[in-house]
Write an enzyme that holds these catalytic residues in place. Structure first.
Site: not given
Lengths: 583, 373
Positions: B25-26, B148, B152, B203, B256
């Site tokens: 997806s990204w 960042g 998506a 994260k 993020d």
């Protein structure tokens, strides 16, 4: 747009007229070899003159070019800035032999500057650059070089002090050929010298490094290397004579003016472009802590990459610059006491330059060198594998750069634009040079040759550190082991443990073991060798044996010698033994 | 779908081009994003079926349902031709396969090309960052990372956002910036490659915890505590690896983190919710085709935290949840019952401390404490 981007034509050097002679062949394998009949050709005076002219015009052009930029430094500001740095230096550096002369020169500049027209400022700048280059330039005398290299083997101490050679010789001096063992990828180094221009980058612990590496270069049949030696090495008249004639140029580390540093860097760059092999100590100064240097000074190193790009721009047939790291390994370090003292006092603070230490005291040097004879100790010069100015490994057979999987790399692509034109991009090139610095640091660790003194010092230091783990390090350094000593049986057992860990790492090509006691793997013999060395030379013996115990008499030196083995995660290897001790 | 724009150029008259590796997806969203801004993009992936789908139907239904992908995105399964299509190559491959693809890439790239990692994760063994893998497996040196608050699905819907391009080399930031910046994406540069990559990866651990928190029905107070304390511990970890403190407060850190923890679209967040509902890790993973990088990262970070001397209570808690089969409520109890501490120094509130500077003050403080004053 960075300045360099505007300057390809300007920075394009003239084609070289001089090529170093083909290196002599001959196997070393640790045996001393005979001296060359012919005088190896170091950078000669005419060539130096050409280099100086080139450096002057390049630096001056760059000054003018940047002054025309919107946010560039105007010429009068540049002169003023340099004046400021020099006057500040002269306030402190009163011992400098040229102090009065320098003061007069800079006073003159100062009095003129206020009422100068632009062409006059330019002339002043030229004068300053001229003065810097004149000071940097050495003077090569082929006849003297021949004498130097023949005398050198018997006169290592003479190099380092001004004592009468006759007096020294009467006391039995070591032959350097017996004392310095050259090993490692010597063939690779020779080959690189044929395929391109070499920058040899040794580790740096002692002022002895310069003559030792100078001799090693000679013994390997290579031409004399150009190198920047600190002014303090020239302050001793005998040393000075030899340094200047071994291809050294003068570097004044007290001079902080950015313009001076530019001139220095450009001098190294031009000499590389002229095909002169160079010698850089990438640590910049002798390492104080005893550790293998991992943080390197990249300023001078970047001249390798710059020379490479200039070589591409002028379409040299051998444009490649090769960096060959090497390690110098001593059982005992001449200046250890001063170095570790300085390190401990100034840790975390700005370093200062030691101007007076063991290497300027005749008696110390004499003792040191006599110990080399008595103990049959060897100084090991280990030549590492070549890398390129981007930090890639180089295949010694072909001179081609290869990636970690052995696939060959077209390194021109790193510095050319999409149209294939070589470019200078200083910000990009700093990143490349940082990569090269990391590769050199990794090679230093890999080609470190572990000797008995370091192994035993490491074992005992860790033992004492564990025994007094409630103390902070500085306290431990002061109190020492409080007179209780360590049982020989315990120490032997631990030395063996560390040896095994080292042996394992040597098998995995992470370091080397010294050919004598260490390689035998006999822990008792390793300890005995270390005791023998540590009992001599230093003001107080680092270690002494009394009965069945070993006592440390100088904790700072113990720390110094133990530090050479940092960076291999050896510390954890002793933990199981410590645990069983507690149980 | 944004209106079609003419191909962008990089100032030399030629149309700008870029390559994206990885049709997840990204990777697809990045390709689409650049295409919208006028860049000709080749999108490489292994599956020929999906190549055909993207080229013919302009969708990637496996990852992005029916969202339309810009026609300037051309999918391919030929790595060699893709690599020679453009100067800049963005690698958006899950961390588990990253090295294998980077090795193949090493066969076909040259030293003048720019490689950017868009993957947020580590290799567990040595805590190797994705840009380090690119460096190790290829001859390229012009290397950077993109990170960042860039979910998506939102990027595909043209929601405005910003991203960080990190590299020690300004040439990389400049060129990648020209490719990525567009009407819906602002680009920021950062020299701190280590910090940007480490924050982007870590994260995800906090995102899993945030998912658990939401799944257990807790509200904004709990989430805010988790985010703030989470940011503190991951930024400490980053610093231990050489990251700049300020990066943690930037888009690749705080930015993020907020996006990932607040959004139910985030896969790590989703995983957390599933765990809160009582699923085991295996069950939760079997439920989704998208890789939640946080699982791998939790394992890696826990493994290295003690070596680096960094205390990471939330990460340990997530580790307990993922790999030690602890129940969410037990993990929470353990977290909440930790000693109360000073916010910046982490010194326990009730622990006696030395008073700096004066031996008399120290002696008096200790004596006072001993008497219970």
């Amino acid at each position: 747009m960075p300045i360099g981007g505007h300057l390809p034509a300007l920075f394009a050097p003239r084609p070289p007229v001089y090529r170093p002679g083909a290196p002599r062949s001959g196997s070393l394998h640790g045996r001393p070899i005979g001296f060359a009949k012919e005088v190896p050709r170091a950078m000669q005076n005419t060539l130096r003159d050409r280099a100086i002219v080139e450096v002057r015009s390049r630096v001056l052009e760059a000054c003018l070019m940047q002054s025309r930029l919107e946010d560039g430094m105007p010429l009068d500001v540049l002169v003023n800035d340099t004046l400021y740095h020099e006057r500040k230096r002269l306030e402190i550096d009163r011992k400098s032999p040229t102090w009065a002369e320098d003061v007069a020169f800079w006073d003159g500049i100062k009095s003129r500057l206020g009422r100068s027209s632009e062409p006059e400022v330019k002339a002043t700048l030229e004068q300053i650059i001229g003065r810097f280059t004149e000071e940097i330039r050495g003077n090569f005398n082929p006849t003297l070089y021949g004498v130097a290299t023949r005398v050198l083997p018997r006169a290592l101490p003479v190099l380092l002090n001004a004592m009468s050679p006759k007096r020294l010789l009467s006391r039995g001096l070591p032959d350097i050929a017996d004392t310095v063992q050259i090993q490692g990828n010597v063939e690779g180094l020779r080959r690189m010298n044929e395929l391109g221009t070499v920058i040899l980058t040794p580790t740096h612990v002692s002022n002895l490094d310069s003559p030792v590496i100078g001799w090693a270069i000679y013994a390997m049949g290579l031409p004399a290397f150009t190198y920047g030696a600190g002014l303090n090495l020239f302050s001793n008249p005998v040393m000075s004579l030899f340094m200047r004639n071994l291809g050294a140029y003068r570097v004044d580390r007290q001079k902080t003016a950015p313009l001076y540093k530019d001139v220095l860097k450009e001098y190294a760059t031009v000499s590389l472009e002229l095909g002169e092999p160079n010698l850089f100590f990438p640590a910049g100064t002798r390492v104080r802590s005893g550790k293998i240097e991992q943080k390197l000074k990249l300023g001078l190193l970047s001249s390798g990459l710059r020379a490479y790009v200039n070589n591409l721009l002028t379409k040299k047939d051998k444009p490649n610059i090769y960096i060959v790291p090497c390690t110098l390994n001593y059982h005992l370090v001449l200046e250890a006491e001063s170095l570790i003292e300085d390190h401990l006092q100034r840790e975390g603070k700005a370093k200062y330059i030691i101007l007076d230490d063991e290497s300027t005291r005749a008696r110390k040097i004499l003792n040191f060198t006599q110990n080399l004879v008595n103990l049959e100790a060897r100084i090991t010069v280990h030549i590492g594998d070549p890398i390129d100015p981007f930090g890639n490994q180089v295949d010694p057979a072909t001179g081609e750069s290869v990636d970690r999987h052995g696939r060959s790399i077209d390194i021109r692509r790193y510095v050319t634009d999409r149209q294939g034109t070589p470019t200078h991009l200083p910000q990009r090139d700093r990143v490349y040079t940082a990569d090269a610095g990391q590769a050199i640091a990794a090679e230093f660790l890999k080609h470190n040759v572990v000797v008995a003194t370091q192994l035993v010092a490491f074992t005992l230091w860790e033992t004492l550190r564990h025994r007094h783990r409630e103390l902070d390090m500085y306290r431990l350094l002061r109190t020492g082991d409080e007179g209780s000593g360590t049982a020989i049986t315990t120490l032997v057992q631990r030395v063996l443990k560390v040896y095994e860990a080292l042996h394992d790492r040597a098998q995995r090509h992470l370091l080397h073991l010294e050919a004598g006691a260490v390689q035998s793997g006999d822990a008792a013999r390793i300890l005995e060798t270390a005791l023998r060395h540590f009992g001599t030379y230093h003001t107080r013996p680092v270690l002494v044996r009394r009965g069945d115990r070993v006592f440390c008499e100088d904790m700072k030196l113990l720390n110094y010698y133990s530090n050479r083995l940092r960076g291999y995660s050896l510390e954890k290897e002793l933990e199981p033994l410590f645990k069983s001790e507690v149980a | 779908m944004a209106p079609s724009t003419p191909p962008a150029s990089l100032g030399n008259g030629k149309a700008a081009t870029a390559v994206v590796l990885g049709g997840g997806s990204w990777g697809t969203a990045l390709a689409h994003l650049m295409a919208v801004a006028g860049v000709k993009v080749q999108l490489w992936m292994r599956s020929d079926d999906r190549v055909a789908e993207i080229n013919e139907q302009h969708t990637n239904s496996r990852y992005l349902k029916d969202k339309k992908i810009h026609e300037r995105v051309v999918a391919t399964s030929d790595l060699r031709s893709a690599a020679s299509f453009a100067e800049t190559i963005i690698v958006a491959i899950p961390s588990a396969n990253f090295r294998a693809v980077a090795f193949e890439l090493g066969e076909v790239v040259s030293g003048d090309q720019i490689l950017l990692s868009a993957t947020k994760g580590f290799e567990a063994e040595n805590l190797t960052r994705m840009s380090q893998i690119l460096r190790e497996e290829t001859c390229c040196r012009k290397i950077g990372a993109i990170s960042g608050p860039n979910l998506a699905d939102e990027v595909m819907d043209n929601h405005p956002t910003a991203t960080v391009i990190a590299s020690p080399m300004e040439e990389v930031i400049e060129k990648a910036g020209l490719l990525l910046a567009g009407p819906t994406l602002r680009v920021y540069g950062n020299h701190d490659l280590v910090g940007v990559e480490v924050m982007g990866a870590l994260k995800n651990i906090i995102a899993i915890a945030a998912g658990v928190c939401a799944g257990m029905g807790y509200g904004q107070n709990s989430l805010a505590m988790l985010l703030t304390r989470g940011l503190t511990e991951i930024s400490r970890f980053g610093e231990a690896l050489g990251a700049d403190k300020l990066t943690a407060l930037g888009l690749a850190g705080l930015g993020d983190l907020v996006a990932t923890c607040a959004s139910p679209l985030s896969r790590n967040n989703t995983l957390g919710r599933k765990l809160a509902s009582g699923m085991t890790l295996t069950q939760a993973q079997a439920d989704s085709i998208k890789v939640a990088e946080g699982v791998n990262t939790t394992f890696a970070a826990t493994k290295h935290a003690s070596r680096l001397g960094v205390d990471m209570p939330i990460t340990r808690a997530v580790h307990a949840l993922l790999f030690e089969e602890m129940k969410p409520i037990d993990v929470l109890t353990r977290l909440m019952s930790r000693a109360n501490r000073y916010e910046h120094t982490e010194v326990p509130i009730d622990a006696p401390r030395m008073v700096d500077g004066s031996v008399v003050d120290t002696a008096l403080s200790v004596a006072a404490r001993a008497r219970g004053w």
